[in-house]
Motif scaffolding. Structure first.
Motif, PDB file in Angstrom:
ATOM      1  N   GLY A  72      46.129  78.940 104.172  1.00 32.89           N
ATOM      2  CA  GLY A  72      47.553  78.777 104.425  1.00 32.89           C
ATOM      3  C   GLY A  72      48.335  78.319 103.207  1.00 32.89           C
ATOM      4  O   GLY A  72      49.343  77.612 103.340  1.00 32.89           O
ATOM      5  N   LEU A  73      47.883  78.732 102.031  1.00 32.08           N
ATOM      6  CA  LEU A  73      48.542  78.343 100.788  1.00 32.08           C
ATOM      7  C   LEU A  73      49.476  79.440 100.297  1.00 32.08           C
ATOM      8  O   LEU A  73      49.196  80.634 100.459  1.00 32.08           O
ATOM      9  CB  LEU A  73      47.499  78.079  99.689  1.00 32.08           C
ATOM     10  N   ASP A  74      50.568  79.018  99.679  1.00 29.13           N
ATOM     11  CA  ASP A  74      51.400  79.978  98.960  1.00 29.13           C
ATOM     12  C   ASP A  74      50.706  80.336  97.657  1.00 29.13           C
ATOM     13  O   ASP A  74      49.986  79.521  97.068  1.00 29.13           O
ATOM     14  CB  ASP A  74      52.768  79.372  98.655  1.00 29.13           C
ATOM     15  N   ARG A  75      50.911  81.561  97.194  1.00 32.53           N
ATOM     16  CA  ARG A  75      50.348  81.988  95.911  1.00 32.53           C
ATOM     17  C   ARG A  75      51.478  82.560  95.066  1.00 32.53           C
ATOM     18  O   ARG A  75      52.234  83.410  95.521  1.00 32.53           O
ATOM     19  CB  ARG A  75      49.218  82.998  96.092  1.00 32.53           C
ATOM     20  N   ILE A  76      51.590  82.051  93.865  1.00 25.89           N
ATOM     21  CA  ILE A  76      52.708  82.391  92.997  1.00 25.89           C
ATOM     22  C   ILE A  76      52.176  83.120  91.775  1.00 25.89           C
ATOM     23  O   ILE A  76      51.364  82.585  91.025  1.00 25.89           O
ATOM     24  CB  ILE A  76      53.490  81.133  92.579  1.00 25.89           C
ATOM     25  N   PHE A  77      52.624  84.365  91.610  1.00 23.64           N
ATOM     26  CA  PHE A  77      52.289  85.156  90.440  1.00 23.64           C
ATOM     27  C   PHE A  77      53.505  85.223  89.518  1.00 23.64           C
ATOM     28  O   PHE A  77      54.627  84.937  89.928  1.00 23.64           O
ATOM     29  CB  PHE A  77      51.865  86.571  90.845  1.00 23.64           C
ATOM     30  N   LEU A  78      53.275  85.621  88.282  1.00 23.55           N
ATOM     31  CA  LEU A  78      54.327  85.643  87.273  1.00 23.55           C
ATOM     32  C   LEU A  78      54.795  87.056  86.982  1.00 23.55           C
ATOM     33  O   LEU A  78      53.996  88.008  86.982  1.00 23.55           O
ATOM     34  CB  LEU A  78      53.849  85.006  85.959  1.00 23.55           C
ATOM     35  N   VAL A  79      56.097  87.165  86.712  1.00 26.44           N
ATOM     36  CA  VAL A  79      56.669  88.378  86.151  1.00 26.44           C
ATOM     37  C   VAL A  79      57.336  88.007  84.829  1.00 26.44           C
ATOM     38  O   VAL A  79      57.679  86.854  84.595  1.00 26.44           O
ATOM     39  CB  VAL A  79      57.692  89.034  87.097  1.00 26.44           C
ATOM     40  N   ALA A  80      57.513  89.004  83.969  1.00 29.94           N
ATOM     41  CA  ALA A  80      58.040  88.760  82.627  1.00 29.94           C
ATOM     42  C   ALA A  80      59.046  89.846  82.268  1.00 29.94           C
ATOM     43  O   ALA A  80      59.113  90.889  82.939  1.00 29.94           O
ATOM     44  CB  ALA A  80      56.898  88.751  81.609  1.00 29.94           C
ATOM     45  N   PRO A  81      59.834  89.629  81.220  1.00 28.12           N
ATOM     46  CA  PRO A  81      60.801  90.652  80.815  1.00 28.12           C
ATOM     47  C   PRO A  81      60.167  92.014  80.539  1.00 28.12           C
ATOM     48  O   PRO A  81      60.822  93.048  80.665  1.00 28.12           O
ATOM     49  CB  PRO A  81      61.421  90.063  79.547  1.00 28.12           C
ATOM     50  N   SER A  82      58.890  92.008  80.165  1.00 30.12           N
ATOM     51  CA  SER A  82      58.208  93.266  79.865  1.00 30.12           C
ATOM     52  C   SER A  82      57.684  93.978  81.110  1.00 30.12           C
ATOM     53  O   SER A  82      57.214  95.116  81.023  1.00 30.12           O
ATOM     54  CB  SER A  82      57.031  92.997  78.922  1.00 30.12           C
ATOM     55  N   SER A  83      57.752  93.337  82.284  1.00 28.07           N
ATOM     56  CA  SER A  83      57.220  93.939  83.510  1.00 28.07           C
ATOM     57  C   SER A  83      57.995  95.195  83.882  1.00 28.07           C
ATOM     58  O   SER A  83      59.226  95.204  83.891  1.00 28.07           O
ATOM     59  CB  SER A  83      57.296  92.946  84.667  1.00 28.07           C
ATOM     60  N   THR A  84      57.270  96.254  84.190  1.00 29.83           N
ATOM     61  CA  THR A  84      57.919  97.476  84.663  1.00 29.83           C
ATOM     62  C   THR A  84      58.406  97.258  86.092  1.00 29.83           C
ATOM     63  O   THR A  84      57.994  96.314  86.776  1.00 29.83           O
ATOM     64  CB  THR A  84      56.933  98.649  84.654  1.00 29.83           C
ATOM     65  N   ASP A  85      59.253  98.141  86.573  1.00 31.94           N
ATOM     66  CA  ASP A  85      59.725  98.032  87.951  1.00 31.94           C
ATOM     67  C   ASP A  85      58.562  98.121  88.931  1.00 31.94           C
ATOM     68  O   ASP A  85      58.532  97.405  89.944  1.00 31.94           O
ATOM     69  CB  ASP A  85      60.742  99.130  88.247  1.00 31.94           C
ATOM     70  N   ALA A  86      57.613  98.972  88.631  1.00 26.59           N
ATOM     71  CA  ALA A  86      56.451  99.114  89.511  1.00 26.59           C
ATOM     72  C   ALA A  86      55.640  97.828  89.552  1.00 26.59           C
ATOM     73  O   ALA A  86      55.173  97.394  90.616  1.00 26.59           O
ATOM     74  CB  ALA A  86      55.580 100.281  89.047  1.00 26.59           C
ATOM     75  N   ARG A  87      55.478  97.182  88.390  1.00 26.27           N
ATOM     76  CA  ARG A  87      54.714  95.929  88.352  1.00 26.27           C
ATOM     77  C   ARG A  87      55.477  94.806  89.033  1.00 26.27           C
ATOM     78  O   ARG A  87      54.873  93.948  89.695  1.00 26.27           O
ATOM     79  CB  ARG A  87      54.370  95.541  86.910  1.00 26.27           C
ATOM     80  N   LEU A  88      56.787  94.786  88.869  1.00 26.80           N
ATOM     81  CA  LEU A  88      57.581  93.790  89.575  1.00 26.80           C
ATOM     82  C   LEU A  88      57.348  93.897  91.079  1.00 26.80           C
ATOM     83  O   LEU A  88      57.141  92.891  91.767  1.00 26.80           O
ATOM     84  CB  LEU A  88      59.064  93.972  89.270  1.00 26.80           C
ATOM     85  N   LYS A  89      57.388  95.109  91.609  1.00 24.79           N
ATOM     86  CA  LYS A  89      57.199  95.328  93.034  1.00 24.79           C
ATOM     87  C   LYS A  89      55.801  94.899  93.476  1.00 24.79           C
ATOM     88  O   LYS A  89      55.636  94.205  94.491  1.00 24.79           O
ATOM     89  CB  LYS A  89      57.440  96.801  93.353  1.00 24.79           C
TER      90      LYS A  89
END
Length: 270
Positions: free
Chosen positions: A145-162
């Motif tokens: 029941g934990l939240d999991r937080i991943f990172l996005v960066a300015p270099s992330s593509t739209d597909a990777r953001l999604k």
């Protein structure tokens, strides 16, 4: 709803961003780090990221590397980190752990998730773990029941953001610049655009987007709070402890810094 989700929702209901502070557990020692966390909460932090000190902190700048190094020299263990998480949760703030993946894997993925939940932790930020390789962690965090937080960066593509947003729970961590952690004279100009792009990827879920890396004063906190759901600050807190002549002075400086940042996020209330 986890405490993290509750704190973010509470801040949103007040028309402001949440204030999220970071400190390595065991810095400058385990008992003192609990007192520093309390000062951060007293000053206005809604959420605390408890850092798990690691010997190869490739994504951290010199200030956090020095702080984490002192924690390791003091003998801080993962069990100590969980004790700090428990103490953090007792303050009423949401308690997270931020950790590189290797220490969690060595601890045991399922065991770490279970022990984190038992300590009252809300979730874990894993900056060097990507969703494609996170199967065991996704299963373990779901079970605990934990939240999991991943990172996005300015270099992330739209597909990777999604992809990253779909795998995240609690919030998405938007790293505002390419580089290591540390305070900056000004917030990266890429931050607001990254938040805009990330919001497109979270349109269906409404997952909060929180911004970190480089925030060093109340004015910058207000700037970021105008477009993000959370403002994340780490090196600034560590630096105030490092610069203080003694712990009591450091606690006063940390408390005052948190209050300055808190004024910033409230000044940007919308």
């Amino acid at each position: 709803m986890t405490t993290l989700q509750s704190k973010l929702a509470e801040a949103r209901s007040q028309g402001r961003a949440a204030l999220i502070g970071y400190l390595p557990a065991g810095f400058p020692d385990v008992e003192s780090s609990v007192r520093v966390v309390q000062a951060m909460v007293d000053g206005g932090c809604d959420v605390i990221e408890v850092g798990l000190p690691y010997s190869d902190p490739t994504m951290d700048g010199p200030t956090i590397q020095r702080a984490a190094g002192m924690a390791l020299e003091a003998g801080t263990t993962p069990k100590d980190v969980l004790a700090v998480v428990r103490a953090t949760a007792a303050t009423g703030a949401a308690a997270l752990v931020m950790s590189y993946w290797n220490p969690i894997e060595r601890y045991g993925v399922e065991a770490f998730a279970a022990d984190m939940a038992d300590a009252g932790g809300s979730g874990v930020i894993t900056p060097d773990l990507i969703p494609e390789e996170a199967g065991p962690w996704i299963a373990a965090s779901d079970a605990a029941g934990l939240d999991r937080i991943f990172l996005v960066a300015p270099s992330s593509t739209d597909a990777r953001l999604k992809l990253t947003c779909d795998a995240s729970r609690g919030f998405v961590y938007a790293a505002s610049l390419m580089g290591v952690t540390g305070t900056r004279a000004k917030v990266s100009g890429t931050a607001e655009r990254l938040v805009e792009r990330t919001r497109e990827a979270t349109r269906d879920s409404g997952l909060p987007v929180c911004v970190g890396l480089g925030i060093s004063n109340g004015a910058q906190a207000a700037e970021v709070a105008a477009y993000a759901d959370g403002v994340i600050v780490g090196a600034g807190f560590c630096q105030r402890v490092l610069d203080a002549p003694d712990l009591e002075s450091g606690l006063d400086a940390v408390r005052a810094f948190a209050a300055e940042l808190g004024e910033g996020v409230r000044a940007a209330a919308r």
